[in-house]
Scaffold this active site. Structure first.
Site, PDB file in Angstrom:
ATOM      1  CG  ASP A  88     -11.722   4.658  -0.431  1.00  0.00           C
ATOM      2  OD1 ASP A  88     -11.658   5.405   0.553  1.00  0.00           O
ATOM      3  OD2 ASP A  88     -10.715   4.347  -1.082  1.00  0.00           O
ATOM      4  N   GLY A 521      14.966  38.741  17.223  1.00  0.00           N
ATOM      5  CA  GLY A 521      15.423  39.458  16.042  1.00  0.00           C
ATOM      6  C   GLY A 521      14.341  39.486  14.981  1.00  0.00           C
ATOM      7  CG  PHE A 523      12.351  36.448   9.559  1.00  0.00           C
ATOM      8  CD1 PHE A 523      11.680  37.123   8.555  1.00  0.00           C
ATOM      9  CD2 PHE A 523      11.616  35.610  10.398  1.00  0.00           C
ATOM     10  CE1 PHE A 523      10.317  36.983   8.379  1.00  0.00           C
ATOM     11  CE2 PHE A 523      10.243  35.459  10.239  1.00  0.00           C
ATOM     12  CZ  PHE A 523       9.588  36.159   9.223  1.00  0.00           C
TER      13      PHE A 523
HETATM   14  C1  LIG Z   1      -7.649  -2.999   6.446  1.00  0.00           C
HETATM   15  C2  LIG Z   1      -7.374  -3.904   5.257  1.00  0.00           C
HETATM   16  C3  LIG Z   1      -7.354  -3.403   3.977  1.00  0.00           C
HETATM   17  N1  LIG Z   1      -7.085  -4.226   2.891  1.00  0.00           N
HETATM   18  C4  LIG Z   1      -7.034  -3.663   1.508  1.00  0.00           C
HETATM   19  O1  LIG Z   1      -6.706  -2.292   1.537  1.00  0.00           O
HETATM   20  C5  LIG Z   1      -7.103  -1.708   0.293  1.00  0.00           C
HETATM   21  C6  LIG Z   1      -7.756  -0.359   0.618  1.00  0.00           C
HETATM   22  O2  LIG Z   1      -7.489   0.547  -0.380  1.00  0.00           O
HETATM   23  P1  LIG Z   1      -8.607   1.116  -1.367  1.00  0.00           P
HETATM   24  O3  LIG Z   1      -8.134   2.440  -1.820  1.00  0.00           O
HETATM   25  O4  LIG Z   1      -9.942   1.053  -0.738  1.00  0.00           O
HETATM   26  O5  LIG Z   1      -8.604   0.066  -2.577  1.00  0.00           O
HETATM   27  P2  LIG Z   1      -7.474  -0.285  -3.652  1.00  0.00           P
HETATM   28  O6  LIG Z   1      -6.766  -1.505  -3.238  1.00  0.00           O
HETATM   29  O7  LIG Z   1      -6.595   0.914  -3.926  1.00  0.00           O
HETATM   30  O8  LIG Z   1      -8.294  -0.594  -4.926  1.00  0.00           O
HETATM   31  P3  LIG Z   1      -9.279   0.384  -5.741  1.00  0.00           P
HETATM   32  O9  LIG Z   1     -10.679   0.005  -5.354  1.00  0.00           O
HETATM   33  O10 LIG Z   1      -9.033   0.179  -7.160  1.00  0.00           O
HETATM   34  O11 LIG Z   1      -8.945   1.807  -5.417  1.00  0.00           O
HETATM   35  C7  LIG Z   1      -8.099  -2.645  -0.347  1.00  0.00           C
HETATM   36  O12 LIG Z   1      -7.473  -3.289  -1.457  1.00  0.00           O
HETATM   37  C8  LIG Z   1      -8.374  -3.688   0.746  1.00  0.00           C
HETATM   38  O13 LIG Z   1      -8.640  -4.940   0.200  1.00  0.00           O
HETATM   39  C9  LIG Z   1      -6.847  -5.567   3.067  1.00  0.00           C
HETATM   40  O14 LIG Z   1      -6.568  -6.299   2.110  1.00  0.00           O
HETATM   41  N2  LIG Z   1      -6.914  -6.076   4.349  1.00  0.00           N
HETATM   42  C10 LIG Z   1      -7.156  -5.317   5.451  1.00  0.00           C
HETATM   43  O15 LIG Z   1      -7.184  -5.838   6.595  1.00  0.00           O
END
Ligand SMILES: Cc1cn([C@@H]2O[C@H](COP(=O)(O)OP(=O)(O)OP(=O)(O)O)[C@@H](O)[C@H]2O)c(=O)[nH]c1=O
Length: 632
Positions: A88, A521, A523
């Site tokens: 994440d 006032g 309300f």
């Molecule tokens: C800062 C930055 C982020 N990202 C993307 O942002 C998503 C983060 O969201 P996440 O919730 O961590 O992931 P997701 O895309 O929802 O996929 P999942 O793991 O299934 O939840 C990921 O995609 C990353 O690459 C980029 O591609 N480039 C960047 O410079």
């Protein structure tokens, strides 16, 4: 190839990437890892404020993503993977956690927040080892995070909107993709670039080394929890170097040394210094010397056990004006702080050390100084100070919470037990009973309103309204934000005469406040000023459904069709199980009012009952959420 042994360990295993992110798939594919992609269904709705640090939130989300996939594959598809990888990525700036924008407006908010500043990108990663025993899924989780600092150039409005219209921000944390057009916004990157893109490959490989090539047992005392392995790099590892390829064996080795520690009976107790003694062959955790095996040590519970001590340390340091003193003086030794605040040196030193360990102060050889966030939020004279709310928490909420047990048993407020005074008329009897209490209460409401006003004011587009009435709007903090955001709007703050008499010293200095007027006032009893937008911020949570019906029917009668109603409250999730800050706030309402916090659908049905339609709810990520509806 030096990498081969590390990734080779995974070659014979069924590896699953629990992510829909194409970037993560590409990063892992590029290094030759073979894996299956099963996107996680875990909703990223963990309560951010319940995590001590942003990276803990990212790690927990990564873990939940991976565990959801592991469980689903095991139960639904009867296919237990060997390893599930979850990740994440979040962006943090000015204490905000930014995830993926929900719409263009949201992307605009994020990118303008990042403009011209340095921010951090954290990726939390969870590696879940799975095992099916007697048809039950057993899991072993290893997790870590990586931080990269990124600085954005100043972004002009034109550049910002061009970038938003490119569509790139929408599926990316913080609303940008550094690997593509977003790279044009970046002045510098400190740290792992791929971590920003979504997966910290280098740290991941080091973690695999740690798992599959544990150092010989006699070197275990070099290992620090959550640091990279004592092997400085994973490059020199070959298959021959290790006599163990199972992460389970590694854990067992740690367990053995923990038991040795317990039987030795001294030298390294959980409360002692975190300097590693030569005879302590254990992994050492961080700041409080607790030895942590994440699977066995109840860290969450211990954190909760300690929670009240941390709150009280913050309250006392605020009450003694420690943060004000350090804001003025810069750096001071504990003895100087003690002399100035008229307190004992030994007590002051412990308080300052605790505050430093909690991240509120910096401690160096020169002495103690405020962190940036202490200067911004804890000094009583700063623009965004929470001092008022902290003092209210100490002087008013703390005594009430000591009677939580009675409140739970009796289901009623505890004002009488805490303060020896019945609250027949809540505001008159509890909050406005004396000048001192009233000013404290107003300062508290003012700090929360200031903290949340921007997010509440921008949660919906209110530009079609010309006149608004903020019922119970107290010091006018939200009203002042609204007239800044919507220059064509005039706002009347309607509140009890005791409040209106005291609002003057809360008004912003040097800001043109003519479009905000104050009218006194009640309300519940008096006629409401005419307006085409009514606002109720932190009002409904004070009252029972019956009283809310009285108030909403009055507002509904005053509204012409098309008029708007904006509520701001902490909104509970419908199942009332996820948003811990809001659920704790509901306990807070129990101890002091007849009200409670409510879920989105509870608010919706109250509003619809009085002819309000198109109820929209926006979770702001701040301490107040926003609900908007219109009179049909
Ligand atoms: C800062 C930055 C982020 N990202 C993307 O942002 C998503 C983060 O969201 P996440 O919730 O961590 O992931 P997701 O895309 O929802 O996929 P999942 O793991 O299934 O939840 C990921 O995609 C990353 O690459 C980029 O591609 N480039 C960047 O410079």
């Amino acid at each position: 190839m030096a990498l081969k042994p590390v990734l080779g360990k995974l070659g014979s295993k069924r590896v699953v990437l629990a992510s829909a992110s194409p970037r993560r798939q590409e990063i892992l594919c590029n290094v030759g890892l073979r894996f299956e992609v099963v996107p996680s269904w875990f909703k990223e709705t963990l309560e951010k404020s319940s995590f001590a640090t942003p990276y803990k939130y990212a790690i927990e989300t990564a873990k939940q993503k991976a565990l959801e996939v592991a469980n689903r594959m095991h139960v639904k598809h009867l296919r237990t993977p060997d390893i599930v990888i979850g990740a994440d990525t979040i962006v943090t700036v000015d204490e905000y956690i930014l995830e993926k924008p929900v719409d263009k407006q949201d992307a605009y908010r994020m990118l303008s927040r990042l403009s011209g500043k340095e921010h951090s990108v954290f990726t939390g990663v969870a590696i879940v080892h799975c095992n099916s025993k007697d048809n039950r899924l057993e899991t072993e989780v290893t997790d870590f995070y990586e931080e990269t600092k990124v600085k954005f150039a100043d972004l002009s409005e034109e550049l910002l909107w061009d970038y938003i219209h490119s569509g790139e921000p929408m599926d990316k944390a913080g609303g940008y993709g550094i690997q593509a057009l977003g790279g044009m916004l970046v002045e510098y990157v400190h740290g792992d670039f791929l971590n920003v893109v979504g997966f910290p490959l280098n740290h991941f490989c080091k973690k695999l080394v740690e798992l599959y090539y544990p150092p010989p047992k006699h070197t275990l005392h070099h290992i620090k929890h959550d640091s990279v392995p004592s092997v400085e790099t994973f490059e020199n590892i070959s298959d021959e170097e290790s006599d163990s390829s199972s992460p389970i064996q590694y854990k067992d080795a740690i367990k053995m040394d923990r038991s040795k520690l317990h039987s030795s009976g001294g030298g390294c107790s959980p409360g002692s210094s975190n300097i590693i003694k030569p005879n302590c062959m254990v992994p050492v955790e961080n700041w409080n010397g607790v030895m942590e095996n994440p699977d066995k040590f109840p860290s969450k519970i211990v954190e909760l056990l300690d929670g009240f001590r941390a709150s009280k340390a913050l309250f006392v340091a605020s009450k003694l004006k420690v943060f004000d003193l350090l804001k003025n003086k810069g750096v001071l030794q504990s003895v100087d702080v003690a002399n100035t605040i008229n307190a004992s040196v030994c007590g002051t030193e412990r308080l300052l050390d605790a505050c430093a360990a909690l991240g509120l102060l910096e401690k160096t050889i020169q002495g103690y100084s405020n962190t940036d966030s202490a200067n911004t939020y804890l000094a009583s004279d700063s623009e965004d100070s929470l001092h008022g709310y902290i003092i209210h928490s100490n002087d008013h909420l703390w005594p009430l919470f000591t009677h939580l047990e009675s409140a739970v048993k009796e289901g009623t407020m505890q004002n009488y037990r805490a303060f020896g005074k019945k609250s027949e008329n809540l505001f008159q009897d509890s909050y406005y009973q004396s000048m001192e209490v009233k000013q404290r209460f107003m300062a508290a409401m003012h700090s929360i309103a200031k903290l949340t006003a921007k997010d509440v004011a921008t949660a919906f587009d209110l530009s079609q309204f010309r006149s608004a009435c903020d019922l119970g709007g107290c010091t006018g903090a939200l009203a002042n934000e609204l007239v800044q955001k919507y220059p064509n709007l005039k706002v009347t703050v309607f509140d009890l005469p005791e409040v209106i008499a005291n609002v003057s010293h809360f008004q912003p200095v040097g800001q043109h406040t003519a479009p905000v007027t104050f009218t006194s006032g009640d309300f519940f009893k008096d006629n409401l000023p005419a307006a085409d937008l009514y606002i109720l911020s932190r009002i409904l949570h004070d009252w029972t459904d019956e009283k809310i019906h009285v108030l909403l029917s009055k507002i509904s009668a005053a509204c012409k069709p098309g008029c708007g109603l904006l509520l701001s409250e902490m909104v509970l999730d419908d199942e009332k199980k996820n948003r811990s800050t809001a659920l704790l706030q509901s306990l807070n309402m129990l101890v002091q009012t007849e009200g409670k916090e409510r879920s989105g659908s509870e608010y919706q049905s109250l509003l619809e009952h009085h002819g309000f339609t198109s109820v929209k709810i926006r979770l702001t990520g701040n301490l107040l959420d926003a609900i908007f509806c219109t009179k049909c």
